[in-house]
Every structure is written in structure tokens, then in C-alpha cells.
Design an enzyme around this catalytic site. Structure first.
Site, PDB file in Angstrom:
ATOM      1  N   ASP A  86       0.813  -1.228   0.000  1.00  0.00           N
ATOM      2  CA  ASP A  86       0.000   0.000   0.000  1.00  0.00           C
ATOM      3  C   ASP A  86       0.848   1.281   0.000  1.00  0.00           C
ATOM      4  OD1 ASP A  86      -2.200  -1.583  -0.063  1.00  0.00           O
ATOM      5  OD2 ASP A  86      -2.859  -1.195   1.993  1.00  0.00           O
ATOM      6  N   HIS A  99       3.586   1.746  -1.850  1.00  0.00           N
ATOM      7  CA  HIS A  99       3.801   2.000  -3.282  1.00  0.00           C
ATOM      8  C   HIS A  99       2.524   2.542  -3.919  1.00  0.00           C
ATOM      9  CE1 HIS A  99       6.890  -1.339  -2.696  1.00  0.00           C
ATOM     10  NE2 HIS A  99       7.625  -0.385  -3.218  1.00  0.00           N
ATOM     11  N   GLY A 130       8.824   7.998  -1.061  1.00  0.00           N
ATOM     12  CA  GLY A 130       8.209   7.812   0.253  1.00  0.00           C
ATOM     13  C   GLY A 130       9.161   8.219   1.371  1.00  0.00           C
ATOM     14  N   ASP A 163      11.825   6.044   3.502  1.00  0.00           N
ATOM     15  CA  ASP A 163      13.258   6.088   3.185  1.00  0.00           C
ATOM     16  C   ASP A 163      13.709   7.546   3.288  1.00  0.00           C
ATOM     17  OD1 ASP A 163      13.816   3.165   2.122  1.00  0.00           O
ATOM     18  OD2 ASP A 163      11.887   3.787   1.329  1.00  0.00           O
ATOM     19  N   SER A 215       6.828  -2.420   3.996  1.00  0.00           N
ATOM     20  CA  SER A 215       8.092  -2.589   3.282  1.00  0.00           C
ATOM     21  C   SER A 215       8.038  -3.903   2.525  1.00  0.00           C
ATOM     22  CB  SER A 215       9.254  -2.614   4.282  1.00  0.00           C
ATOM     23  OG  SER A 215      10.419  -3.102   3.657  1.00  0.00           O
ATOM     24  N   SER A 216       8.650  -3.906   1.360  1.00  0.00           N
ATOM     25  CA  SER A 216       8.720  -5.153   0.590  1.00  0.00           C
ATOM     26  C   SER A 216       9.430  -6.228   1.400  1.00  0.00           C
ATOM     27  CB  SER A 216       9.467  -4.919  -0.722  1.00  0.00           C
ATOM     28  OG  SER A 216       8.869  -3.863  -1.430  1.00  0.00           O
TER      29      SER A 216
HETATM   30  P1  AMP Z   1      11.105   0.438  -2.935  1.00  0.00           P
HETATM   31  O1  AMP Z   1      10.353  -0.395  -3.919  1.00  0.00           O
HETATM   32  O2  AMP Z   1      11.211  -0.162  -1.587  1.00  0.00           O
HETATM   33  O3  AMP Z   1      12.418   0.939  -3.491  1.00  0.00           O
HETATM   34  O4  AMP Z   1      10.230   1.745  -2.712  1.00  0.00           O
HETATM   35  C1  AMP Z   1       9.780   2.521  -3.788  1.00  0.00           C
HETATM   36  C2  AMP Z   1       9.261   3.823  -3.257  1.00  0.00           C
HETATM   37  O5  AMP Z   1       8.180   3.559  -2.358  1.00  0.00           O
HETATM   38  C3  AMP Z   1      10.309   4.608  -2.477  1.00  0.00           C
HETATM   39  O6  AMP Z   1      10.181   5.994  -2.749  1.00  0.00           O
HETATM   40  C4  AMP Z   1       9.947   4.299  -1.053  1.00  0.00           C
HETATM   41  O7  AMP Z   1      10.329   5.309  -0.137  1.00  0.00           O
HETATM   42  C5  AMP Z   1       8.439   4.217  -1.142  1.00  0.00           C
HETATM   43  N1  AMP Z   1       7.894   3.447  -0.011  1.00  0.00           N
HETATM   44  C6  AMP Z   1       8.313   2.234   0.427  1.00  0.00           C
HETATM   45  N2  AMP Z   1       7.635   1.867   1.526  1.00  0.00           N
HETATM   46  C7  AMP Z   1       6.771   2.884   1.800  1.00  0.00           C
HETATM   47  C8  AMP Z   1       5.797   3.116   2.822  1.00  0.00           C
HETATM   48  N3  AMP Z   1       5.566   2.223   3.780  1.00  0.00           N
HETATM   49  N4  AMP Z   1       5.108   4.266   2.781  1.00  0.00           N
HETATM   50  C9  AMP Z   1       5.332   5.186   1.814  1.00  0.00           C
HETATM   51  N5  AMP Z   1       6.228   5.030   0.818  1.00  0.00           N
HETATM   52  C10 AMP Z   1       6.947   3.896   0.820  1.00  0.00           C
END
Ligand code: AMP
Length: 284
Positions: free
Chosen positions: A35, A37, A147, A150, A185-186
Site C-alpha cells: 500500500d 507503493h 516515500g 526512506d 516494506s517489501s
Molecule cells: P522500494 O520499492 O522499496 O524501493 O520503494 C519505492 C518507493 O516507495 C520509495 O520511494 C519508497 O520510499 C516508497 N515506499 C516504500 N515503503 C513505503 C511506505 N511504507 N510508505 C510510503 N512510501 C513507501
């Protein structure tokens, strides 16, 4: 939703949109959508005429001790979620497309990439800055969404965009959390049921520090110690817990908001989280 794997195909898709003066948004991701993403995609959908989501598990930003192969990948499910969120284009390039033979440039974001995660993941933020700069060059979006989960990454990207005068507006969105407070988080899907239960103390520990601040505690070291102790009580050893100025990431500035940020390994999964504490007279 269109799925595109090459820069040539992406540019061909975007060219008529841009000629028509439409606004293009980019949401860079590494997939395994949750959610958090989707919140970025939805915000982009509201603001732009065309939404591109990039899905690229960037190998250069993983350290030797982290398992790149272990990072969750599920492009088919991701494509369905992105489509449902109203995304127009899913850009899922190969490693060769992103790093063709001869690729040699690195973007070094300077001091903002030091401290916090930067000290524990050598080269990580240069790799992030480099891949995001390349993605911004490929897509040339008007808007790019990130997000605040990070937090240091957003600071790095804002620095790079400002310093290289990249013609893009950066939007940073709040952290989306599970009902018990754990930041989505993934990597959460790598947690065992017991680890998942214990992982909720990351947010709980920071909430405890926020409550302490409300009672008048102003010493960063005392707030940090409270978080470290609360984590230890659930068997979690923090990699770092730090209080930094919310904007510069330097020492907490008097009369300025501060970010309380942490990283901890739960089982074998490294998790990060942060909260912003309101401005006060931090006693440093
Ligand atoms: P990632 O796929 O983990 O590299 O994340 C892709 C984007 O989604 C990055 O800008 C992250 O900061 C954002 N993101 C990841 N987890 C969250 C979260 N729980 N809430 C908001 N944004 C997130």
C-alpha cells in the site's frame, strides 16, 4: 496499462504525450508492491496526466552482505496492482538496459549520504542517486514521487535534483503503516510470524520517544537511549538510532524539527523506520 522494457519503447510511448504538453509523473520502485507503493501511484495519478512506474531491482545498491537474490520479485502481481492504481506505463527494464556495456558514471551525493544508513551501507546512496538520475533522464518526468519511509533517500534525491538542476518536482509522501504501526516494506514478507510480531516494536519504540519528548525530555541522547532500550526489550539490537535535523540531517537544530531514524535487523531482515519530532529547544 502498457508494459515497456526498453528506453526506446518508453520514449516512443511518452513522446506524443509530452508534445501535447501533458504532465508526466514517475514513481521509481523495486517492486513487490504494497500500500505504500500504491499511495505514491495514487498521488501521481491525481496530479499528472500520465503515470510511469519503474520496476527495477537495482543490483548496485545492494551490499555484499545483503542478499540481492533474496529480494522479493513478483512482476505479474505488481503489474495487476499498478494497473488497478491507474498507472499508464510500467517500465521494467533489464539490468543490461539500465547498465549497458561501458556504463561508468556515478552520482556522489556528498555529505548528506553519510551518517544514518550511509555509514552502514557503503556506496548505497551513490548507487541510488545514480540509478534515480538515470531514470529521471530516461523518463524526463515533470513530477517524481518518493516515500518518507526512506527518509535519507528523499534527502539525497532532493540534493541531487537541486545540485544537478534536474527539471523535476520531487514529491515526498508520508509513510504508510500496517495497523500495528509497522512501516510497510517489501522486506516485511521475509519476516517469520515471530519476527513480524517483534518488528512492531520499531514503531512502538519511536512512539515511546515521541511521548518522552512531549513530557519535556529534550536531550537527543536520552531519546535515543529510550528507543535502543525498548528495542532491546523485544530482543532487537539496533544497527543505529539517531536524532538528526529533519532537513539537513546534521545535528538537531534548536527550534527546528528533528527526525528520529533507526535501522535494525529482525531475524535476518534489515528494516528501517523514522518519525519526525516537532521543533523544540533540543539540548545538545
Ligand atoms: P522500494 O520499492 O522499496 O524501493 O520503494 C519505492 C518507493 O516507495 C520509495 O520511494 C519508497 O520510499 C516508497 N515506499 C516504500 N515503503 C513505503 C511506505 N511504507 N510508505 C510510503 N512510501 C513507501
Amino acid at each position: 496499462m502498457k508494459r515497456v522494457r526498453t528506453i526506446t519503447a518508453l520514449r516512443a510511448t511518452l513522446s506524443p504525450i509530452r508534445s501535447a504538453g501533458r504532465r508526466v509523473a514517475l514513481v521509481p520502485t523495486m517492486g513487490a508492491f504494497h500500500d505504500g507503493h500504491v499511495a505514491l501511484m495514487t498521488a501521481a495519478r491525481h496530479e499528472a496526466d500520465l503515470v510511469v512506474v519503474s520496476l527495477f531491482v537495482n543490483p548496485t545498491q545492494f551490499g555484499a552482505v545483503e542478499d540481492l537474490a533474496r529480494y522479493p520479485r513478483d512482476e505479474a502481481t505488481d503489474a495487476r496492482r499498478a494497473d488497478a492504481a491507474g498507472v499508464d506505463v510500467l517500465f521494467a527494464p533489464s539490468v543490461e538496459e539500465m547498465y549497458p556495456p561501458g556504463f561508468a558514471t556515478t552520482v556522489d551525493p556528498g555529505p548528506i549520504a553519510r551518517g544514518l544508513c550511509g555509514d552502514h551501507r557503503p556506496g548505497h546512496f551513490a548507487a541510488v542517486a545514480t540509478v534515480v538520475t538515470r531514470l529521471l533522464g530516461i523518463v524526463a518526468p515533470d513530477l517524481a514521487y518518493f516515500g518518507l519511509k526512506d527518509y535519507q533517500q528523499v534527502a539525497v534525491i532532493r540534493r541531487v535534483v537541486a545540485d544537478l538542476a534536474l527539471p523535476v518536482t520531487v514529491r515526498a509522501l508520508p509513510t504508510v503503516r500496517e495497523p500495528d504501526g509497522l512501516a510497510m516494506s517489501s522486506r516485511n514478507r521475509q519476516l517469520s510470524p515471530d519476527e513480524r510480531t517483534r518488528a512492531r516494536s520499531l514503531y512502538g519504540a519511536m512512539q515511546g520517544a515521541a511521548a518522552l519528548r512531549e513530557t519535556g525530555v529534550r536531550e537527543p541522547a536520552a531519546l535515543v537511549a529510550a528507543v535502543v532500550e525498548a528495542l532491546r526489550a523485544t530482543g532487537i539490537a539496533a544497527e543505529y538510532v539517531e536524532l538528526r535535523d529533519a532537513e539537513t540531517l546534521g545535528a538537531p537544530g534548536c527550534g527546528r524539527p528533528a527526525v528520529l531514524a533507526l535501522a535494525a535487523t529482525v531475524g535476518t531482515t534489515r528494516l528501517i523506520d523514522n518519525i519526525v519530532l516537532p521543533a523544540t529547544d533540543w539540548s545538545t
